[in-house]
Design a protein around this motif. Structure first.
Motif, mmCIF file in Angstrom:
data_model
loop_
_atom_site.group_PDB
_atom_site.id
_atom_site.type_symbol
_atom_site.label_atom_id
_atom_site.label_comp_id
_atom_site.label_asym_id
_atom_site.label_seq_id
_atom_site.Cartn_x
_atom_site.Cartn_y
_atom_site.Cartn_z
ATOM 1 N N THR A 331 -20.817 -54.904 49.611
ATOM 2 C CA THR A 331 -21.348 -53.577 49.896
ATOM 3 C C THR A 331 -20.679 -52.581 48.957
ATOM 4 O O THR A 331 -19.467 -52.624 48.771
ATOM 5 N N TRP A 332 -21.476 -51.657 48.394
ATOM 6 C CA TRP A 332 -20.958 -50.755 47.368
ATOM 7 C C TRP A 332 -20.993 -49.311 47.863
ATOM 8 O O TRP A 332 -22.057 -48.693 47.922
ATOM 9 N N PRO A 333 -19.847 -48.735 48.241
ATOM 10 C CA PRO A 333 -19.801 -47.294 48.520
ATOM 11 C C PRO A 333 -19.678 -46.504 47.223
ATOM 12 O O PRO A 333 -19.034 -46.941 46.261
ATOM 13 N N VAL A 334 -20.309 -45.350 47.173
ATOM 14 C CA VAL A 334 -20.198 -44.432 46.037
ATOM 15 C C VAL A 334 -19.505 -43.181 46.550
ATOM 16 O O VAL A 334 -20.025 -42.489 47.430
ATOM 17 N N ILE A 335 -18.330 -42.894 46.000
ATOM 18 C CA ILE A 335 -17.470 -41.821 46.495
ATOM 19 C C ILE A 335 -17.301 -40.768 45.407
ATOM 20 O O ILE A 335 -17.130 -41.094 44.228
ATOM 21 N N LEU A 336 -17.339 -39.505 45.808
ATOM 22 C CA LEU A 336 -17.128 -38.393 44.891
ATOM 23 C C LEU A 336 -15.711 -37.850 45.063
ATOM 24 O O LEU A 336 -15.256 -37.623 46.192
ATOM 25 N N VAL A 337 -15.026 -37.654 43.943
ATOM 26 C CA VAL A 337 -13.665 -37.125 43.921
ATOM 27 C C VAL A 337 -13.725 -35.686 43.438
ATOM 28 O O VAL A 337 -14.349 -35.385 42.413
ATOM 29 N N ASN A 338 -13.068 -34.781 44.182
ATOM 30 C CA ASN A 338 -13.108 -33.346 43.881
ATOM 31 C C ASN A 338 -11.962 -33.005 42.924
ATOM 32 O O ASN A 338 -10.791 -33.016 43.308
ATOM 33 N N TYR A 339 -12.309 -32.669 41.672
ATOM 34 C CA TYR A 339 -11.300 -32.352 40.667
ATOM 35 C C TYR A 339 -10.816 -30.905 40.740
ATOM 36 O O TYR A 339 -9.880 -30.542 40.024
ATOM 37 N N ASN A 340 -11.424 -30.064 41.575
ATOM 38 C CA ASN A 340 -10.916 -28.701 41.731
ATOM 39 C C ASN A 340 -9.580 -28.684 42.451
ATOM 40 O O ASN A 340 -8.780 -27.771 42.249
ATOM 41 N N LEU A 341 -9.348 -29.663 43.276
ATOM 42 C CA LEU A 341 -8.168 -29.681 44.132
ATOM 43 C C LEU A 341 -6.937 -30.132 43.362
ATOM 44 O O LEU A 341 -7.036 -30.826 42.344
ATOM 45 N N PRO A 342 -5.753 -29.790 43.837
ATOM 46 C CA PRO A 342 -4.525 -30.281 43.204
ATOM 47 C C PRO A 342 -4.394 -31.792 43.382
ATOM 48 O O PRO A 342 -5.022 -32.383 44.271
ATOM 49 N N PRO A 343 -3.578 -32.452 42.564
ATOM 50 C CA PRO A 343 -3.498 -33.919 42.604
ATOM 51 C C PRO A 343 -3.098 -34.478 43.960
ATOM 52 O O PRO A 343 -3.533 -35.569 44.331
ATOM 53 N N LEU A 345 -3.961 -33.519 46.814
ATOM 54 C CA LEU A 345 -5.038 -33.429 47.793
ATOM 55 C C LEU A 345 -6.310 -34.150 47.342
ATOM 56 O O LEU A 345 -7.093 -34.596 48.181
ATOM 57 N N ALA A 346 -6.515 -34.255 46.031
ATOM 58 C CA ALA A 346 -7.780 -34.779 45.519
ATOM 59 C C ALA A 346 -8.055 -36.204 45.979
ATOM 60 O O ALA A 346 -9.212 -36.594 46.152
ATOM 61 N N THR A 347 -7.004 -37.009 46.173
ATOM 62 C CA THR A 347 -7.191 -38.410 46.567
ATOM 63 C C THR A 347 -6.926 -38.648 48.046
ATOM 64 O O THR A 347 -6.868 -39.803 48.461
ATOM 65 N N LYS A 348 -6.754 -37.581 48.828
ATOM 66 C CA LYS A 348 -6.613 -37.747 50.271
ATOM 67 C C LYS A 348 -7.966 -38.126 50.878
ATOM 68 O O LYS A 348 -9.014 -37.658 50.429
ATOM 69 N N SER A 349 -7.935 -38.962 51.894
ATOM 70 C CA SER A 349 -9.182 -39.475 52.477
ATOM 71 C C SER A 349 -10.067 -38.356 53.006
ATOM 72 O O SER A 349 -11.297 -38.451 52.947
ATOM 73 N N GLU A 350 -9.464 -37.271 53.514
ATOM 74 C CA GLU A 350 -10.293 -36.208 54.075
ATOM 75 C C GLU A 350 -11.036 -35.414 53.018
ATOM 76 O O GLU A 350 -11.979 -34.671 53.336
ATOM 77 N N PHE A 351 -10.644 -35.533 51.752
ATOM 78 C CA PHE A 351 -11.326 -34.818 50.676
ATOM 79 C C PHE A 351 -12.170 -35.730 49.799
ATOM 80 O O PHE A 351 -12.822 -35.252 48.860
#
Length: 614
Positions: A331-343, A345-351
């Motif tokens: 199964t393939w999830p496609v996830i978007l990472v928010n680059y506006n956030l500081p490092p 927070l950007a990889t926290k699960s809630e973001f």
């Protein structure tokens, strides 16, 4: 404060400029708007919500940082927004670079828009007590927890309805429980937590979406849309209640969720961290420090002038959803990472934003573009038209635009997303057509050499014949293909998706490394992104570690020093005239078996135990 220091809050908090700006701001603030010797604290934690005295406000700004508001232009050394509107209306010059229409438009768009009002009203209604005296959980929190419980335990709506009836019997009569699961889903939909089900061809040929939403058969391979045995007889029937789709894509719309990031004042302040909170000291700590980000800003200055515009990266990989290796399922999830956030927070699960859930049981391969269509449509709209969004940190509205800057995947996923085959003669996307590869006939795979051309022109290894291929390396590093070159090369490429399509076979004389014209080029700015595809460091580290340790410890099935490798070494010495290859070929014994000499990195049992000792 003089005009040269108007951006004092952008300086490091330990600098003299920042401290001087803080003192001057506090003096003006307490002289103009203090109430009872207190003002609303403008630090990054308080966000003008709490009132403190002079010393406390100064300590907060020094320790936590400063968040300016639009109504503080005078205190920051600028004229007020109202004065600027008046000057523009009377034909006087302004310090702002925006046009008259844009300025007037922004000045009139203060306060929440209709979408934000609905959201805040829903939040306010949901904060009421679950029943009189309940302090542990609100009505909204109960609804969300109930839905999570349903998903975790895979309960049908009927079971949840029965559970709600049971709660009504146990809890007080004034308990404000949702009447049904349907009502609970309506609440979650308003919060932007819903998803859309889109039927797909089981052979990954097409989606039953947009103009094909009402189709009953795949227009590519002719496969029925439904699992039902009676589907062939009822294709023209409008009754679909008894039908089960063969494959379902789950799409989680991103527009409302991106808006939600600005409806929380604390989160909204972090969304401009890449502009105002980042230290410009020349070190690479965030994508904003990279050359690709800088070049994109130069190419699209109108987009970059609004720091609240969102920049995203797309990450995907397959996983086995059944938690067991005995079942082959991907199964393939496609996830978007928010680059506006500081490092941090950007990889926290809630973001991390799950946007697509591509079903198995097999990997979509090159046909992943079929499933990316809804997401690409929304990203294209968000880039071209934008979306009116309420910023709670400044109490203003703005048109939010969004750009996708890069993808993140392993090397196999790189091929699926980019369209360049990462197998065969031209496996390296960076060297592209200038790859130096040699086919190993015993190992049945390619190996890639001549990496010295990536070194500096005066590097001593370029002139080291003995340790490499017996030649001096004088070639320069390959020039990477730009997005414009790829678009021009593939604009007429015949994309054919689906497992029913015949596989493209490589010609030994003229191999074609391209498998498709990637769907990402439908985004008008994609060809101008310098770093379109990135590799996941975790996979690289793991594979390198497994190969090195497996070879050093001679782990069966993991070591690269095997019989086929020794025979390929001998073949390279003889056919390719590579005299630098060590003589490690085997010797035939009397019983017909082969004996191979040990390599220079071979370790005996005692050395292996010492190596593995912590």
């Amino acid at each position: 404060m003089d005009k040269g220091n108007k951006g004092w809050w952008e300086f490091p908090r330990w600098s003299d400029v920042y401290e001087q700006g803080t003192d001057e701001y506090i003096e003006k603030a307490f002289a103009t708007r203090s109430q009872g010797n207190q003002i609303s604290c403008p630090c990054c934690t308080c966000h003008h919500r709490y009132w403190y005295g002079r010393n406390d406000v100064r300590d907060h700004i020094i320790c936590n940082g400063f968040v300016p508001r639009n109504d503080e232009s005078f205190l920051l050394g600028r004229i007020s927004p109202e004065r600027e509107v008046e000057d523009l209306q009377h034909g006087e010059p302004s310090n702002m670079n925006d046009g008259i229409q844009e300025l007037l438009h922004d000045a009139l768009r203060e306060g929440p828009n209709e979408e934000a009002k609905k959201f805040f009203n829903q939040i306010e209604e949901g904060q009421q007590e679950l029943y009189s005296g309940c302090k542990k959980m609100s009505r909204l929190a109960f609804t969300i927890r109930l839905y999570i419980y349903k998903c975790d335990h895979k309960l049908p709506d009927v079971a949840i309805a029965g559970l709600i009836e049971f709660f009504k019997e146990v809890l007080p009569d004034d308990a404000t429980l949702p009447t049904s699961m349907h009502e609970a889903k309506k609440v979650l939909k308003l919060l932007g937590l819903d998803y859309k089900k889109i039927d797909a061809c089981p052979n990954d040929c097409m989606l039953y979406w947009a103009e094909h939403a009402n189709a009953t058969r795949c227009h590519v391979c002719g496969t029925s849309r439904w699992k039902s045995k009676e589907s062939d007889q009822n294709d023209n029937s409008n009754e679909k209640s008894h039908r089960i789709p063969s494959k379902i894509l789950r799409y989680f719309p991103i527009k409302k969720r991106l808006q939600r990031l600005y409806m929380c004042a604390e989160t909204a302040s972090y969304m401009t961290w890449h502009k105002y909170g980042r230290e410009n000291d020349g070190l690479l700590r965030h994508p904003a420090d990279g050359q690709s980000w800088i070049n994109f800003d130069r190419m699209y200055p109108r987009f970059s002038n609004e720091p609240r515009n969102v920049r995203l990266a797309l990450a995907t990989d397959g996983f086995n959803s059944f938690h067991t290796m005995s079942i082959v399922h991907s199964t393939w999830p496609v996830i978007l990472v928010n680059y506006n956030l500081p490092p941090w927070l950007a990889t926290k699960s809630e973001f991390l934003m799950l946007s697509l859930l591509i079903p198995g049981p097999l990997s979509p391969g090159n046909s992943i573009d079929v499933y990316l269509q809804p997401l690409m449509k929304d990203l294209d709209d968000l880039w071209e038209f934008g979306l009116e969004t309420y910023d709670a940190s400044t109490n203003t509205r703005f048109d939010m635009h969004v750009a996708l800057l890069s993808t993140i995947s392993d090397f196999l996923g790189y091929a699926m997303l980019s369209g360049w085959s990462t197998k065969g003669k031209f496996a390296c996307p960076c060297c592209h057509y200038e790859v130096d590869s040699v086919y190993l006939k015993y190992s049945h795979k390619f190996c890639y050499m001549s990496h010295r051309k990536w070194l500096d022109s005066d590097h001593p290894w370029r002139y080291n014949k003995r340790s490499f291929n017996g030649h001096i390396e004088t070639r320069n590093e390959p020039v990477r293909l730009t997005g414009g070159e790829i678009e021009q090369l593939l604009h007429d490429f015949p994309n054919e998706f689906g497992k029913a399509q015949p596989k493209m076979r490589q010609d030994a004389n003229d191999p074609n490394p391209w498998r498709k014209f990637s769907i990402f080029f439908k985004l008008p700015y994609w060809k101008h992104c310098d770093l379109r595809h990135s590799l996941d460091a975790m996979h690289i580290e793991k594979n390198m570690f497994d190969n090195v340790i497996g070879t050093l410890l001679a782990i069966p099935g993991k070591t690269k020093d095997n019989v086929a490798a020794r025979r390929d070494l001998k073949n390279l010495r003889e056919e390719k005239d590579l005299r630098w290859v060590p003589e490690l070929e085997g010797k035939e014994l009397e019983d017909g078996s082969e004996e191979f000499p040990t390599s220079m990195f071979w370790m005996n049992d005692d050395e292996s135990k010492c190596f593995a000792k912590p």
